[in-house]
Design an enzyme around this catalytic site. Structure first.
Site, mmCIF file in Angstrom:
data_model
loop_
_atom_site.group_PDB
_atom_site.id
_atom_site.type_symbol
_atom_site.label_atom_id
_atom_site.label_comp_id
_atom_site.label_asym_id
_atom_site.label_seq_id
_atom_site.Cartn_x
_atom_site.Cartn_y
_atom_site.Cartn_z
ATOM 1 N N TRP A 187 56.501 53.098 13.174
ATOM 2 C CA TRP A 187 56.346 54.454 13.708
ATOM 3 C C TRP A 187 57.739 55.045 13.890
ATOM 4 O O TRP A 187 58.622 54.390 14.442
ATOM 5 C CB TRP A 187 55.604 54.461 15.052
ATOM 6 C CG TRP A 187 55.707 55.823 15.673
ATOM 7 C CD1 TRP A 187 55.035 56.945 15.286
ATOM 8 C CD2 TRP A 187 56.599 56.225 16.730
ATOM 9 N NE1 TRP A 187 55.459 58.022 16.036
ATOM 10 C CE2 TRP A 187 56.405 57.611 16.924
ATOM 11 C CE3 TRP A 187 57.542 55.555 17.521
ATOM 12 C CZ2 TRP A 187 57.116 58.341 17.883
ATOM 13 C CZ3 TRP A 187 58.246 56.274 18.474
ATOM 14 C CH2 TRP A 187 58.026 57.650 18.653
ATOM 15 N N GLU A 226 52.213 54.454 11.237
ATOM 16 C CA GLU A 226 51.568 55.200 12.335
ATOM 17 C C GLU A 226 52.023 56.653 12.381
ATOM 18 O O GLU A 226 53.207 56.942 12.491
ATOM 19 C CB GLU A 226 51.897 54.521 13.666
ATOM 20 C CG GLU A 226 51.269 55.205 14.875
ATOM 21 C CD GLU A 226 51.678 54.576 16.201
ATOM 22 O OE1 GLU A 226 52.587 53.714 16.217
ATOM 23 O OE2 GLU A 226 51.108 54.962 17.234
ATOM 24 N N LYS A 228 51.819 60.691 14.014
ATOM 25 C CA LYS A 228 51.795 61.291 15.340
ATOM 26 C C LYS A 228 51.681 62.799 15.180
ATOM 27 O O LYS A 228 52.073 63.351 14.158
ATOM 28 C CB LYS A 228 53.091 60.909 16.064
ATOM 29 C CG LYS A 228 53.201 61.388 17.480
ATOM 30 C CD LYS A 228 54.225 60.533 18.204
ATOM 31 C CE LYS A 228 54.599 61.113 19.555
ATOM 32 N NZ LYS A 228 55.267 60.125 20.394
ATOM 33 N N ASP A 259 46.592 55.754 16.406
ATOM 34 C CA ASP A 259 46.846 55.758 17.846
ATOM 35 C C ASP A 259 45.948 56.845 18.419
ATOM 36 O O ASP A 259 46.003 57.996 17.984
ATOM 37 C CB ASP A 259 48.327 56.056 18.109
ATOM 38 C CG ASP A 259 48.686 55.994 19.579
ATOM 39 O OD1 ASP A 259 47.993 56.654 20.380
ATOM 40 O OD2 ASP A 259 49.666 55.305 19.935
ATOM 41 N N HIS A 262 47.277 60.292 19.301
ATOM 42 C CA HIS A 262 48.075 61.026 18.327
ATOM 43 C C HIS A 262 47.327 62.083 17.532
ATOM 44 O O HIS A 262 47.686 62.382 16.402
ATOM 45 C CB HIS A 262 48.749 60.037 17.364
ATOM 46 C CG HIS A 262 49.829 59.249 18.031
ATOM 47 N ND1 HIS A 262 50.700 58.436 17.358
ATOM 48 C CD2 HIS A 262 50.195 59.177 19.330
ATOM 49 C CE1 HIS A 262 51.541 57.875 18.208
ATOM 50 N NE2 HIS A 262 51.246 58.306 19.413
ATOM 51 N N HIS A 286 45.927 51.653 17.821
ATOM 52 C CA HIS A 286 46.668 51.697 19.080
ATOM 53 C C HIS A 286 45.744 52.404 20.058
ATOM 54 O O HIS A 286 45.658 53.627 20.074
ATOM 55 C CB HIS A 286 47.970 52.503 18.936
ATOM 56 C CG HIS A 286 49.106 51.693 18.425
ATOM 57 N ND1 HIS A 286 50.405 52.164 18.382
ATOM 58 C CD2 HIS A 286 49.155 50.422 17.960
ATOM 59 C CE1 HIS A 286 51.193 51.217 17.894
ATOM 60 N NE2 HIS A 286 50.469 50.151 17.627
ATOM 61 N N ASP A 294 49.555 63.360 24.503
ATOM 62 C CA ASP A 294 49.775 61.949 24.201
ATOM 63 C C ASP A 294 50.476 61.269 25.371
ATOM 64 O O ASP A 294 51.625 60.856 25.279
ATOM 65 C CB ASP A 294 50.633 61.871 22.922
ATOM 66 C CG ASP A 294 50.912 60.442 22.492
ATOM 67 O OD1 ASP A 294 50.146 59.549 22.885
ATOM 68 O OD2 ASP A 294 51.905 60.232 21.778
ATOM 69 N N ASP A 296 49.785 58.489 27.043
ATOM 70 C CA ASP A 296 49.805 57.028 27.109
ATOM 71 C C ASP A 296 49.336 56.470 28.444
ATOM 72 O O ASP A 296 49.939 55.546 28.990
ATOM 73 C CB ASP A 296 51.188 56.480 26.725
ATOM 74 C CG ASP A 296 51.450 56.621 25.233
ATOM 75 O OD1 ASP A 296 50.726 55.993 24.456
ATOM 76 O OD2 ASP A 296 52.367 57.370 24.840
ATOM 77 N N ASP A 326 48.201 50.600 23.219
ATOM 78 C CA ASP A 326 49.475 51.313 23.346
ATOM 79 C C ASP A 326 49.405 52.287 24.511
ATOM 80 O O ASP A 326 48.968 53.418 24.364
ATOM 81 C CB ASP A 326 49.801 52.058 22.038
ATOM 82 C CG ASP A 326 51.201 52.665 22.086
ATOM 83 O OD1 ASP A 326 51.908 52.448 23.086
ATOM 84 O OD2 ASP A 326 51.578 53.361 21.123
HETATM 85 C C1 RNT Z 1 54.693 56.529 19.904
HETATM 86 C C2 RNT Z 1 53.819 55.550 19.213
HETATM 87 C C3 RNT Z 1 54.339 54.157 19.140
HETATM 88 C C4 RNT Z 1 54.982 53.716 20.429
HETATM 89 C C5 RNT Z 1 55.349 52.269 20.460
HETATM 90 C C6 RNT Z 1 56.312 51.958 21.549
HETATM 91 O O1 RNT Z 1 54.089 57.730 20.123
HETATM 92 O O2 RNT Z 1 52.566 55.556 19.787
HETATM 93 O O3 RNT Z 1 53.348 53.299 18.754
HETATM 94 O O4 RNT Z 1 54.189 53.989 21.540
HETATM 95 O O5 RNT Z 1 55.755 51.859 19.233
HETATM 96 ZN ZN ZN Z 2 51.187 54.035 19.134
#
Ligand code: RNT
Ligand code: ZN
Length: 418
Positions: A187, A226, A228, A259, A262, A286, A294, A296, A326
């Site tokens: 990523w 990955e 985003k 993810d 994302h 993720h 986003d 997290d 994630d």
């Molecule tokens: C970032 C991505 C990625 C990170 C990690 C730390 O937006 O989601 O996967 O969160 O690699």
């Molecule tokens: Zn991620």
């Protein structure tokens, strides 16, 4: 009645309720037992890592909060993960980022990292029954800027190409050591804060960089890429968008990482599973919980997570989907964050395994759509929680909220003293 007996009795009743709908509870339990979740290392320490370069933070990711007890070194990360796995059933994986290498206090720049910096992790993971996955790290470094692999400046681009190539070699060494493929995720944050007139140009550069990175063939690792939607301070354009990696993954047969934070918040990630399965080799997840963006947040048992699990099970694709987490919340007990997030993910999959799929499909095939909707609704309140409690009991992990005092004890004894 003892708690154990209550769990056992409730399970027997649940089993019959499910059997009446044609659901084999024991088969669901076996599937759940085999579900291996890749625990991201970065919730332990708020994505800081062990470099001595001085993590710059930023590059579109940030942990917010200053809850005490962050892991400050490799020993503390290991101790915390060892604690986490005592509260979750099953055999799991551990997802490392390149910045978590064992650099022995020395300055090892990202284009210099070697498998030997990860030997300690490999040995530890083997001892703990964990398999390792890996990630290249292009954020939080003096050369991160706004563009890494998509940078028109060859010297910066080459630095990141070298880093990512080394990460693949490290992943291969890990995969070989553990006799199980190491899943390496790529990523990058590359993008632009404001309008760009060069969308095509940066994507063309990224494609070339990826081709160069992926030129070497490895036996013991698998690549995933990955996308985003945007990053903080990179709001207007993301080079590695979902369309970009979906196209790249289909063209070069690479695994696309989804993810769940994302995408646009009303976009269904679950809906993507079946399409990806048709055109790319496997899927990496993720699992996260975006709150308004986003963000997290720790995964919870929400409809998005359940629907994602259901789509995987409905497509019979468990052997092609890698489930990773994630999230990074620095505002609550970090060990507790893991336990809640893993257990929520397991519960989502359990609900998916317990879905009365054959009956639902019969209705659908017959065009009986009221009946399909009704059973989907009723399935939500079937006694899946009794099966979950039984699963925890059998695996000798805490049933229900009993893990709260256990996590509190670790906080009292360990993390509060940091
Ligand atoms: C970032 C991505 C990625 C990170 C990690 C730390 O937006 O989601 O996967 O969160 O690699
Ligand atoms: Zn991620």
């Amino acid at each position: 009645m003892s708690k154990e007996n209550m769990v056992l009795q409730a399970f027997e009743i649940a089993k019959e309720r499910y059997a009446a709908l044609g659901v084999d509870v024991n088969a669901a339990l076996n599937h759940l037992q085999q579900l291996s979740i890749s625990l991201h290392c970065w919730q332990t320490d708020d994505v800081v890592g062990f470099e001595t370069l001085g993590n710059q933070g930023g590059s579109g990711i940030q942990a917010t909060g200053n809850y005490p007890g962050r892991a400050r070194n490799m020993q503390e990360v290991k101790a915390d993960i060892e604690e986490v796995i005592t509260h979750i059933a099953g055999k799991h994986r551990f997802n490392l980022h390149a910045i978590y290498g064992d650099f022995g206090g020395k300055t090892v720049d990202r284009d210099q990292i070697l498998p030997e910096h990860f030997t300690g992790w490999m040995e530890w993971a083997k001892e703990k029954g964990l398999k390792i996955d890996f990630n290249s790290s292009s954020f939080g470094h003096p050369k991160s800027g706004d563009l890494t692999l998509a940078n028109p400046d060859k010297s910066i681009r080459d630095f990141w190409i070298e880093h990512t190539k080394r990460c693949r070699a490290i992943s291969d060494a890990i995969g070989k050591y553990q006799d199980d493929p190491c899943i390496m995720n790529l990523w990058i944050h590359d993008g632009s804060k404001d309008l760009t007139v060069n969308r095509y140009k940066y994507r063309q550069i990224l494609e070339k960089s990826l081709d160069e990175i992926f030129a070497a063939e490895y036996k013991h690792m698998k690549d995933c890429i990955e996308s985003k939607l945007f990053g903080i301070a990179l709001e207007s354009y993301t080079v590695g968008s979902h369309d970009f990696y979906l196209g790249y993954g289909a063209k070069r047969q690479k695994i696309v990482t989804l993810d769940t934070g994302h995408f646009h918040l009303t976009e269904s990630v679950a809906d993507k599973i079946s399409s990806l399965l048709l055109f790319t080799p496997e899927i990496m997840l993720h699992v996260s919980r975006p709150v308004r963006w986003d963000s997290d947040h720790v995964v919870t048992l929400n409809e998005d997570t359940i629907e994602l699990a259901r789509e995987i099970v409905r497509a019979d694709a468990l052997n092609r989907v890698h489930v990773g987490l994630d999230f990074f919340d620095a505002s609550i007990n970090r060990i507790g964050a893991y336990v809640v997030g893993v257990r929520a993910t397991q519960k989502a999959f359990l609900q998916a395994f317990l879905e009365p799929l054959a009956a639902l499909r019969r209705y659908e095939d017959n065009g009986q759509y009221f009946e399909r909707l009704a059973l989907l609704e009723e399935a939500k309140s079937l006694p899946w929680a009794a099966v979950w409690d039984y699963f925890c009991l059998k695996n000798e992990v805490e049933v229900g909220a009993d893990f709260i005092p256990a996590v509190q004890k670790y906080e009292r004894d360990v993390t509060s003293k940091r």
